[in-house]
Write a protein that holds these residues in place. Structure first.
Motif, mmCIF file in Angstrom:
data_model
loop_
_atom_site.group_PDB
_atom_site.id
_atom_site.type_symbol
_atom_site.label_atom_id
_atom_site.label_comp_id
_atom_site.label_asym_id
_atom_site.label_seq_id
_atom_site.Cartn_x
_atom_site.Cartn_y
_atom_site.Cartn_z
ATOM 1 N N HIS A 31 0.838 -1.205 0.154
ATOM 2 C CA HIS A 31 0.010 -0.086 0.074
ATOM 3 C C HIS A 31 0.833 1.253 0.176
ATOM 4 C CE1 HIS A 31 -3.613 -2.040 0.716
ATOM 5 N NE2 HIS A 31 -3.168 -3.149 1.538
ATOM 6 N N GLY A 32 0.827 1.979 -0.937
ATOM 7 C CA GLY A 32 1.359 3.418 -1.183
ATOM 8 C C GLY A 32 2.618 3.335 -2.326
ATOM 9 N N PHE A 33 2.742 4.647 -2.545
ATOM 10 C CA PHE A 33 3.749 4.741 -3.778
ATOM 11 C C PHE A 33 5.143 4.482 -3.165
ATOM 12 C CE2 PHE A 33 6.541 7.757 -6.182
ATOM 13 C CZ PHE A 33 5.861 7.097 -7.648
ATOM 14 N N ILE A 36 6.832 1.047 -4.338
ATOM 15 C CA ILE A 36 6.852 0.380 -5.645
ATOM 16 C C ILE A 36 8.691 -0.074 -5.851
ATOM 17 C CG2 ILE A 36 7.313 1.515 -8.080
ATOM 18 C CD1 ILE A 36 4.945 3.202 -7.552
ATOM 19 N N LEU A 57 -2.176 2.168 -5.032
ATOM 20 C CA LEU A 57 -1.751 3.710 -4.823
ATOM 21 C C LEU A 57 -3.028 4.473 -4.302
ATOM 22 C CD1 LEU A 57 -0.012 4.297 -8.134
ATOM 23 C CD2 LEU A 57 1.059 3.642 -5.953
#
Length: 57
Positions: A31-33, A36, A57
């Motif tokens: 969960h979340g940029f 990546i 995202l």
């Protein structure tokens, strides 16, 4: 089915309509940029338990 775009549109429609459950193919969910890079490193290293990582995202 030839053609990348047509294939992805049909696949997207199946997922959106609930006719195709892709959750069984997801082995790692982030969960979340900021995650990546971690997901990309998993795809590069290919551990045995990896099917597909997903970053929400």
């Amino acid at each position: 089915m030839p053609g990348g775009r047509a294939r992805l549109e049909k696949l997207g429609a199946l997922v959106t309509s609930g006719r195709l459950d892709v959750s069984i193919m997801l082995t790692h969910k982030f969960h979340g940029f900021e995650h990546i890079e971690e997901a990309l490193m998993l795809m590069k290293d290919k551990p045995r338990d990896l099917i597909k990582p997903v970053v929400v995202l």
